[in-house]
Design a protein around this motif. Structure first.
Motif, mmCIF file in Angstrom:
data_model
loop_
_atom_site.group_PDB
_atom_site.id
_atom_site.type_symbol
_atom_site.label_atom_id
_atom_site.label_comp_id
_atom_site.label_asym_id
_atom_site.label_seq_id
_atom_site.Cartn_x
_atom_site.Cartn_y
_atom_site.Cartn_z
ATOM 1 N N VAL A 271 41.598 34.345 43.867
ATOM 2 C CA VAL A 271 40.180 35.073 43.572
ATOM 3 C C VAL A 271 39.584 35.719 44.623
ATOM 4 O O VAL A 271 39.087 35.181 45.680
ATOM 5 N N ASN A 272 39.471 36.960 44.558
ATOM 6 C CA ASN A 272 38.640 37.760 45.385
ATOM 7 C C ASN A 272 37.218 37.863 44.995
ATOM 8 O O ASN A 272 36.797 38.550 44.025
ATOM 9 N N TRP A 273 36.457 36.864 45.708
ATOM 10 C CA TRP A 273 34.958 36.748 44.975
ATOM 11 C C TRP A 273 34.160 37.506 45.851
ATOM 12 O O TRP A 273 33.149 38.047 45.026
ATOM 13 N N LYS A 274 34.606 38.472 46.844
ATOM 14 C CA LYS A 274 33.811 39.497 47.136
ATOM 15 C C LYS A 274 33.802 40.510 46.097
ATOM 16 O O LYS A 274 32.986 41.269 45.851
ATOM 17 N N LYS A 275 35.020 40.780 45.331
ATOM 18 C CA LYS A 275 35.370 41.829 44.437
ATOM 19 C C LYS A 275 34.395 41.172 43.145
ATOM 20 O O LYS A 275 33.655 42.189 42.653
ATOM 21 N N ALA A 276 34.425 40.247 42.924
ATOM 22 C CA ALA A 276 33.560 39.641 41.851
ATOM 23 C C ALA A 276 31.733 39.671 41.899
ATOM 24 O O ALA A 276 31.226 40.249 41.202
ATOM 25 N N GLU A 277 31.341 39.662 43.146
ATOM 26 C CA GLU A 277 30.235 40.147 43.531
ATOM 27 C C GLU A 277 29.774 41.675 43.429
ATOM 28 O O GLU A 277 28.641 41.719 42.945
ATOM 29 N N GLU A 278 30.881 42.369 43.612
ATOM 30 C CA GLU A 278 30.617 43.666 43.283
ATOM 31 C C GLU A 278 30.301 43.798 41.812
ATOM 32 O O GLU A 278 29.378 44.724 41.547
ATOM 33 N N TYR A 279 31.317 43.260 40.870
ATOM 34 C CA TYR A 279 31.092 43.343 39.446
ATOM 35 C C TYR A 279 29.675 42.946 38.950
ATOM 36 O O TYR A 279 29.108 43.543 38.133
ATOM 37 N N ILE A 280 29.375 41.954 39.669
ATOM 38 C CA ILE A 280 28.061 41.172 39.341
ATOM 39 C C ILE A 280 26.860 42.156 39.554
ATOM 40 O O ILE A 280 26.105 42.527 38.940
ATOM 41 N N GLN A 282 27.245 45.299 39.587
ATOM 42 C CA GLN A 282 27.270 46.497 38.863
ATOM 43 C C GLN A 282 27.031 46.029 37.225
ATOM 44 O O GLN A 282 26.823 46.853 36.493
ATOM 45 N N GLY A 283 26.448 44.833 37.231
ATOM 46 C CA GLY A 283 26.330 44.404 35.860
ATOM 47 C C GLY A 283 27.248 44.134 34.895
ATOM 48 O O GLY A 283 27.060 43.941 33.699
ATOM 49 N N LYS A 284 28.649 43.896 35.495
ATOM 50 C CA LYS A 284 29.752 43.789 34.571
ATOM 51 C C LYS A 284 29.964 42.442 34.344
ATOM 52 O O LYS A 284 31.155 41.751 34.867
ATOM 53 N N TYR A 285 29.091 41.700 33.703
ATOM 54 C CA TYR A 285 29.198 40.222 33.423
ATOM 55 C C TYR A 285 28.528 40.046 31.867
ATOM 56 O O TYR A 285 27.578 40.873 31.603
ATOM 57 N N GLN A 286 28.950 38.606 31.521
ATOM 58 C CA GLN A 286 28.103 38.372 30.102
ATOM 59 C C GLN A 286 26.963 37.193 30.591
ATOM 60 O O GLN A 286 27.626 36.291 31.300
ATOM 61 N N GLU A 287 26.052 37.460 30.245
ATOM 62 C CA GLU A 287 24.852 36.348 30.338
ATOM 63 C C GLU A 287 25.167 35.288 29.539
ATOM 64 O O GLU A 287 24.597 35.385 28.123
ATOM 65 N N ILE A 315 32.140 36.285 34.438
ATOM 66 C CA ILE A 315 32.979 37.567 34.534
ATOM 67 C C ILE A 315 34.332 37.191 33.647
ATOM 68 O O ILE A 315 35.037 36.310 33.851
ATOM 69 N N ASN A 316 34.788 38.085 32.949
ATOM 70 C CA ASN A 316 36.169 38.351 32.179
ATOM 71 C C ASN A 316 37.181 38.977 33.146
ATOM 72 O O ASN A 316 36.847 40.163 33.184
#
Length: 660
Positions: A271-280, A282-287, A315-316
């Motif tokens: 898991v690239n959690w740094k990349k996940a932080e970027e998506y977060i 950018q708002g690319k997540y579901q609340e 994140i999906n």
């Protein structure tokens, strides 16, 4: 009738077992030859009276729900930290101050199954500030303060069942990990279990851990419906990544011992959690709506509080490419461990005949070259050969976990063959092996999952101990065994029994920790709403059917020690403040008919015991901790009158005081 495949599988397992027994017996004989009469190992573990051990070791309590603290090398038990289970000895989980710590979305949960301890780190090295531990059954993570050895925070993990891959920390303590061992419908819903493949999912959770009192789920990653088992975070060049093992890629939902063992390879999820932080960002997540509890301890008020949280960011991977990749790993992998330099990722397949070691740099190259063999729910599966550094051949049977000594060697526990195997993880060469007694699970080297291990001792945590200690009926304690790993050959030094079922442990040099340990709670800083800081301020107050007794304790009396005017039907709150300001002078409090616990009050602390008298009469209370030569004189009486009586409220020590 068993099918042909099942018969073949069972036959193979029986053959494997026979082989294990033969190999195990042979190895035991060899070891006996080398141990007997060669070295005085006792001198290596003997700590003279009045002297300190070299290391603190923190062992998870498994089904005890607590953390056991041992000194190494002596193996002496020096404390039990109360975490996920009520403790009537101290009142933890019984007092109004501590009950909120065990609140969850399922209500008050008095027990759990604690598996893995993890020390906080600075630059990849344990710093002795905090200890984290997971609850497996009702998914939670606790933070323990290593200045006071007290649980200060517990966070429930939503969208999770079986919080096993937890709590493994990033080198800067920014995040700790959690994951679903058991996939479930997310969000929860009522569906047939047979719809597993269609409806069940897993989650990987990243818990914000670097602000005490503010642990929270930073984000979750929605994963295919496998079983996510263990984890470790990257370090050095692999900082920013975390690695999770998963089994049951067959997505079986019954008889998993057969149905989840069919595939030759399962996966390690990188898991690239740094990349996940970027998506977060950018708002690319579901609340996602959910409910989970955050419980925290107020240092000044000496009590816990709960807050309820109602959503989590999810994140999906299908919508966020580059966050997750699967590394094929044989077979039903359990532990995943990262070398001190952050380059090598060791997978321990429970049913595998080799130990695969993946290369982080090869993994990055494979991602760059898109060396994928397929995708699973939008997650690329990298080619095995493209990421593999080497395979350790003939390591032992049932490899589970790996730790490192900081000298270029890895040590893997092998459950089935009951041994530890030592090997050079760069060359792939096995250099030593030694038996354990018996059925080793986790193993631990102080700092052995960090960037700078203290590679002096190895601790094996064994599941079976029959014939190691005096028999105590059908139930036996489990065992830890200490090995010297400073030489070319490992050497068994010591057995000692353990509390509960220790799964994992962490250890740290004593001199890094003991200098910060507090000895008292300053009375002047005590902001408990019912604290009294001098005997003249002690009081008894009635509020309807509630009676609040604000009582002091000091060698060798209570104030007040005589109370009258209590009635059947009252709820009595004994708020006890220990006025002592001297180290190791706790006082206890117990009263006849108490239907929950006693309380143990540390110097400068305030705790509350709730008591509901059921019959008129005189009830004695006393100090339960032998505190002085006149400890037996530290006692008192409560007069309980019938409900509705008009006996005036009166309390005193020495001279009676009547409430105005």
């Amino acid at each position: 009738m068993l099918g042909k495949k099942k018969k073949l599988l069972i036959g193979g397992l029986l053959g494997l077992l026979v082989g294990v027994l033969l190999v195990g017996c042979q190895q035991k004989k060899e070891t006996m030859r080398t141990e007997v009469g060669t070295t005085d190992v006792a001198s290596k573990v003997y700590v003279p009276p009045g002297k300190y051990d070299e290391f603190y070791a923190f062992l998870s309590g498994g089904f005890s729900g607590q953390v056991s603290v041992y000194g190494l090398p002596s193996g002496r038990l020096i404390n039990v930290i109360k975490v996920f289970a009520q403790d009537p000895e101290s009142g933890y989980g019984y007092t109004p101050e501590t009950k909120p710590m065990l609140m969850t979305s399922h209500g008050f949960i008095p027990w759990d199954d604690s598996h893995h301890t993890e020390l906080s780190q600075t630059d990849g090295v344990p710093n002795g500030r905090w200890l984290f531990i997971n609850a497996n059954n009702t998914p939670r993570i606790a933070r323990i303060d290593l200045f006071s050895f007290v649980t200060k925070e517990i966070l429930e993990i939503p969208n999770t069942a079986g919080n096993h891959a937890s709590p493994f920390i990033t080198p800067d303590s920014k995040y700790i990990t959690a994951a679903t061992r058991f996939s479930i419908p997310i969000p929860q819903k009522d569906v047939p279990i047979s719809s597993y493949a269609e409806n069940f999912k897993g989650t990987l959770s990243f818990i914000k851990a670097d602000e005490p009192g503010k642990m929270d789920v930073a984000f979750q990653i929605l994963m295919p419906g496998f079983d996510y088992d263990l984890a470790h975070c990257g370090k050095g060049p692999s900082y920013g990544w975390a690695f999770f093992t998963c089994y049951n890629t067959e997505q079986a939902y019954t008889l998993l011992e057969i149905n989840a063992s069919r595939n030759d390879k399962d996966y390690i999820a990188a898991v690239n959690w740094k990349k996940a932080e970027e998506y977060i960002a950018q708002g690319k997540y579901q609340e996602m709506p959910t409910v989970y509890y955050h419980n925290y301890w107020d240092e000044k008020k000496h009590m816990a509080f709960s807050e309820v949280k109602k959503s989590v960011k999810v994140i999906n991977p299908k919508e966020c490419p580059g966050v997750v990749y699967y590394l094929p790993t044989p077979k039903s992998p359990h532990g995943v461990d990262v070398s001190p330099d952050g380059e090598y990722i060791v997978g321990n397949g429970k049913l595998a005949t080799v130990i695969p070691i993946h290369s982080f740099s090869k993994m990055l190259k494979a991602i760059e070259q898109k060396a994928f063999e397929k995708e699973v729910d939008g997650i690329p599966v990298l080619k095995y050969d493209a990421v593999l550094h080497c395979e350790i051949q003939k390591p032992g049977l049932g490899p589970l976990h790996t730790e490192f000594d900081g000298k270029g060697f890895a040590y893997t526990s092998c459950f089935v063959s009951s041994e530890v195997v030592k090997y050079d993880y760069k060359s792939g060469k096995v250099v030593d092996r030694i038996p354990t007694y018996y059925s080793i699970g986790h193993l631990m080297i102080p700092g052995g999952d960090s960037t700078k291990p203290w590679g002096k001792y190895l601790l094996a945590m064994n599941k079976i101990t029959k014939d190691r200690y005096l028999p105590t009926g059908p139930e036996l304690f489990q065992s830890a065994q200490l090995y010297d790993i400073t030489g070319d050959k490992m050497q068994l030094l010591l057995d000692f029994p353990t509390i509960g079922e220790p799964h994992y442990a962490q250890a740290i040099p004593a001199d890094l920790l003991m200098k910060n340990v507090i000895k008292i709670y300053p009375l002047a800083e005590n902001e408990h709403p019912y604290a009294v800081k001098a005997e003249k301020d002690a009081k008894v107050e009635r509020k309807g059917n509630e009676v609040h007794v604000c009582m002091t304790m000091i060698r060798s009396h209570f104030f007040p020690d005589n109370i009258e005017g209590i009635m059947v039907g009252d709820t009595v709150y004994f708020h006890l403040t220990n006025l002592e300001q001297d180290w190791d002078i706790p006082h206890g409090f117990a009263i006849r008919g108490s239907d929950n616990a006693q309380i143990l009050v540390m110097p400068g602390e305030t705790k509350t015991l709730v008591w509901r008298p059921k019959a008129p009469g005189i009830h004695a209370f006393y100090c339960t901790d032998f505190c002085s030569a006149l400890h037996q004189e530290m006692q008192g009486y409560v007069r309980v009158s019938p409900e509705g009586s008009n006996v005036p409220l009166k309390y005193y020590t020495g001279t009676p005081i009547t409430q105005k």
